[in-house]
Design an enzyme around this catalytic site. Structure first.
Site, PDB file in Angstrom:
ATOM      1  N   ASP A  82      -5.699   6.039   0.048  1.00 31.26           N
ATOM      2  CA  ASP A  82      -7.009   6.598  -0.280  1.00 31.26           C
ATOM      3  C   ASP A  82      -6.911   8.135  -0.411  1.00 31.26           C
ATOM      4  O   ASP A  82      -6.257   8.794   0.404  1.00 31.26           O
ATOM      5  CB  ASP A  82      -7.966   6.245   0.871  1.00 31.26           C
TER       6      ASP A  82
ATOM      7  N   GLU B   7      11.922   2.300   4.626  1.00 27.88           N
ATOM      8  CA  GLU B   7      12.607   1.705   5.780  1.00 27.88           C
ATOM      9  C   GLU B   7      12.570   0.180   5.680  1.00 27.88           C
ATOM     10  O   GLU B   7      13.248  -0.522   6.418  1.00 27.88           O
ATOM     11  CB  GLU B   7      11.930   2.135   7.093  1.00 27.88           C
TER      12      GLU B   7
HETATM   13  O1  TEU Z   1     -12.810   7.382  -3.160  1.00 26.21           O
HETATM   14  C1  TEU Z   1     -12.469   8.735  -3.364  1.00 26.21           C
HETATM   15  C2  TEU Z   1     -13.047   9.176  -4.650  1.00 26.21           C
HETATM   16  O2  TEU Z   1     -12.541   8.850  -5.681  1.00 26.21           O
HETATM   17  C3  TEU Z   1     -14.339   9.880  -4.658  1.00 26.21           C
HETATM   18  O3  TEU Z   1     -14.446  10.594  -5.875  1.00 26.21           O
HETATM   19  C4  TEU Z   1     -15.398   8.833  -4.601  1.00 26.21           C
HETATM   20  O4  TEU Z   1     -15.043   7.799  -5.504  1.00 26.21           O
HETATM   21  C5  TEU Z   1     -16.699   9.378  -5.073  1.00 26.21           C
HETATM   22  O5  TEU Z   1     -16.890  10.608  -4.535  1.00 26.21           O
HETATM   23  C6  TEU Z   1     -17.753   8.392  -4.656  1.00 26.21           C
HETATM   24  O6  TEU Z   1     -18.975   8.767  -5.167  1.00 26.21           O
HETATM   25  C7  TEU Z   1     -12.130   6.820  -2.042  1.00 26.21           C
HETATM   26  C8  TEU Z   1     -12.604   5.391  -1.887  1.00 26.21           C
HETATM   27  O7  TEU Z   1     -12.176   4.630  -3.023  1.00 26.21           O
HETATM   28  C9  TEU Z   1     -14.100   5.421  -1.761  1.00 26.21           C
HETATM   29  O8  TEU Z   1     -14.648   4.103  -1.753  1.00 26.21           O
HETATM   30  C10 TEU Z   1     -14.433   6.139  -0.472  1.00 26.21           C
HETATM   31  O9  TEU Z   1     -15.843   6.271  -0.365  1.00 26.21           O
HETATM   32  C11 TEU Z   1     -13.795   7.533  -0.442  1.00 26.21           C
HETATM   33  O10 TEU Z   1     -12.443   7.547  -0.864  1.00 26.21           O
HETATM   34  C12 TEU Z   1     -13.764   8.063   0.985  1.00 26.21           C
HETATM   35  O11 TEU Z   1     -12.790   7.341   1.700  1.00 26.21           O
END
Ligand code: TEU
Length: 529
Positions: free
Chosen positions: A200, A254
């Site tokens: 993420d 690993e």
């Molecule tokens: O998303 C990160 C991201 O791409 C952000 O631009 C997000 O999509 C956008 O701001 C939402 O409006 C990842 C995950 O895929 C997302 O579901 C989470 O909310 C976010 O990180 C935080 O972990």
């Protein structure tokens, strides 16, 4: 060249909350996914990426993790995840977990300790800072969900940083203790047989150590997220993050045959940096160019393919994505007819495709009434089209109440898309078209591992050639809603968005139907010349 599974395979994203409920609580769960593995085998995908199923207060639907080494009871137990891994592997399907290292939940014991006071053992596991002289947050860093990225903690009288919600405090990846602890999280799951991770917000993991203000964004659009008011120069894609990515990859190495996928919303020239030095970074830095492109036309797509292929480092394996749980669905962005064209491109372009669950049904975004909105992105910045609930509605397995997804009350309303049961019975349905594409992809080495050549746009028609060891295919995609004539090599249509074209021989010229894409096998190849 022998391809690794993550090179020739197709990844399918499951949003567990909306895939299959097994206990009637209205939310999808791990036993539900196990019960649907045979569908995924029928469809023909090779790996499943699960959005987070870890313990979480669910303020951001699982992307706020309070225990990295367990399973939230909402989805089941650790034993259920072990069972899913075993059941998937028994079907030669890989399991990829979502890894959320940039921030934890504010309910994680680490943050509770960190917040206890400036002298707490884990204070430096998070990003704390005094307020600006006078008052207010340390600088202008914004949350992706609107508002300041800083929240004041009265107890310890400092601000803590969060790229997203205040319930998602940022882990301090400059701290070697954080790296060690989070690398051990990877090992915990790798030892249980997990085949890889989607990381993420990989590009956000390091922030400027001088806490400099981000510069204003001259292209800021009115009505967008407040996050867009600034260019994230000091809070994204910092050079030090490459060392972290290489460290994660070293942990995966690993174990045999594991894959590191990075969520990266970056322009092509920056995206490819995440393959790392000598390919020691992520094997698949997600390529969201087709997700983010403003329009949908042959010349823009041809330009993206050409620039992306040219930018890949030696040995860098490409990948393509059309959608995910954060972005409006492809069928809503470009229409259901062009969504078929897009599916054919996704599954014939060079590299690993990632299919978002439901896109194989041609699912569209489901409008969510204000009273039913659950996504914090919409709740915090309503009415700007930033909400993600519409693309997260439950998978429609069959007609009738609950759509076969649940016999309880679904956590989010179910859309009106044609359910799988109806589509499976219709040879011309989107799901049967996608299944045919996946089968063709497996039959033709040119698609899974061949070269891509002659990428071009002829007016509204995008064309390219895929070739591998005598297997040559030509892809033609009419990105317009009008008929389009195009020069083609004589040959046979192996697959088309339009069933009436399949098996037909074509000569030097072909008039594509509106919204038609075809896969052509040139005759010179058929006779093995
Ligand atoms: O998303 C990160 C991201 O791409 C952000 O631009 C997000 O999509 C956008 O701001 C939402 O409006 C990842 C995950 O895929 C997302 O579901 C989470 O909310 C976010 O990180 C935080 O972990």
């Amino acid at each position: 060249m022998v391809l690794a599974w993550w090179q020739h395979g197709v990844v399918y994203q499951v949003y567990p909350r909306s895939f299959q409920d097994s206990d009637g609580d209205g939310t999808g769960d791990l036993p539900g996914i196990i019960s649907r593995l045979d569908y995924l085998v029928w469809l023909g995908v090779d790996a499943v990426w699960l959005s987070p199923v870890y313990p979480s207060p669910m303020t951001d639907f699982g992307y706020d993790v309070s225990d990295y080494c367990n399973v939230d009871l909402l989805f089941g137990t650790l034993a259920d995840l072990d069972a899913l891994i075993a059941a998937a592997h028994a079907r030669d399907v890989k399991i990829i977990l979502d890894y959320v290292p940039n921030h934890s939940s504010g309910q994680h014991p680490w943050f509770i300790n960190s917040r206890n006071g400036r002298a707490s053992a884990k204070r430096d596991w998070y990003i704390w800072h005094d307020g600006a002289p006078g008052s207010g947050p340390p600088n202008n860093w914004q949350s992706h969900f609107g508002g300041s990225g800083w929240t004041w903690d009265e107890g310890s009288r400092q601000y803590f940083y969060h790229s997203f919600l205040p319930t998602q405090p940022e882990l301090n990846w400059r701290n070697p203790q954080v790296r060690a602890a989070m690398f051990d999280v990877l090992r915990f799951w790798l030892a249980r047989g997990v085949d890889g991770f989607r990381v993420d917000v990989m590009w956000l993991m390091i922030k400027d150590d001088q806490f400099r203000d981000n510069p204003p964004n001259p292209h800021c659009t009115a009505g967008g997220s407040s996050y867009g008011r600034f260019i994230p120069l000091y809070t994204a894609d910092r050079p030090e993050v490459q060392e972290i990515v290489a460290g994660m990859r070293a942990v995966l190495d690993e174990y045999p045959d594991r894959v590191l996928i990075g969520e990266l919303y970056l322009p092509i020239d920056r995206l490819v940096a995440y393959y790392g030095v000598d390919g020691r970074g992520a094997q698949l830095p997600f390529n969201f160019q087709l997700v983010q492109m403003p329009g949908w036309d042959a010349s823009t797509i041809a330009d993206i393919i050409t620039r992306y292929e040219a930018a890949l480092p030696p040995g860098g394996w490409p990948n393509w994505v059309l959608g995910n749980h954060d972005r409006p669905r492809i069928a809503s962005r470009i229409g259901t007819a062009q969504a078929r064209v897009a599916a054919l491109l996704l599954l014939t372009l060079r590299g690993t495709p990632t299919l978002y669950m439901g896109d194989e049904l041609g699912m569209v975004d489901t409008p969510i009434p204000e009273a039913e909105v659950q996504d914090p992105a919409e709740q915090r910045e309503p009415g700007r089209g930033l909400g993600r609930d519409p693309e997260r509605t439950p998978f429609p397995w069959q007609a009738g109440p609950g759509a076969g997804f649940t016999n309880g009350t679904p956590w989010l309303r179910i859309g009106t898309d044609a359910p799988l049961s109806v589509q499976r019975a219709d040879p011309a349905s989107m799901v049967n078209f996608c299944r045919g594409l996946l089968a063709l992809r497996r039959r033709h080495p040119a698609l899974a591992g061949g070269t891509i050549e002659c990428v071009a746009a002829h007016g509204p028609v995008l064309s390219f050639r895929r070739a591998s060891h005598g297997d040559t295919l030509v892809v033609l995609a009419n990105t317009s809603g009008a008929p389009a004539a195009v020069e083609v090599p004589a040959g046979e249509v192996l697959l088309s968005t339009h069933a009436d074209r399949i098996g037909k021989s074509v000569t030097a010229a072909l008039t594509l139907h509106p919204d038609e894409a075809v896969i052509l096998q040139p005759r010179e190849v058929q006779h093995g010349r």
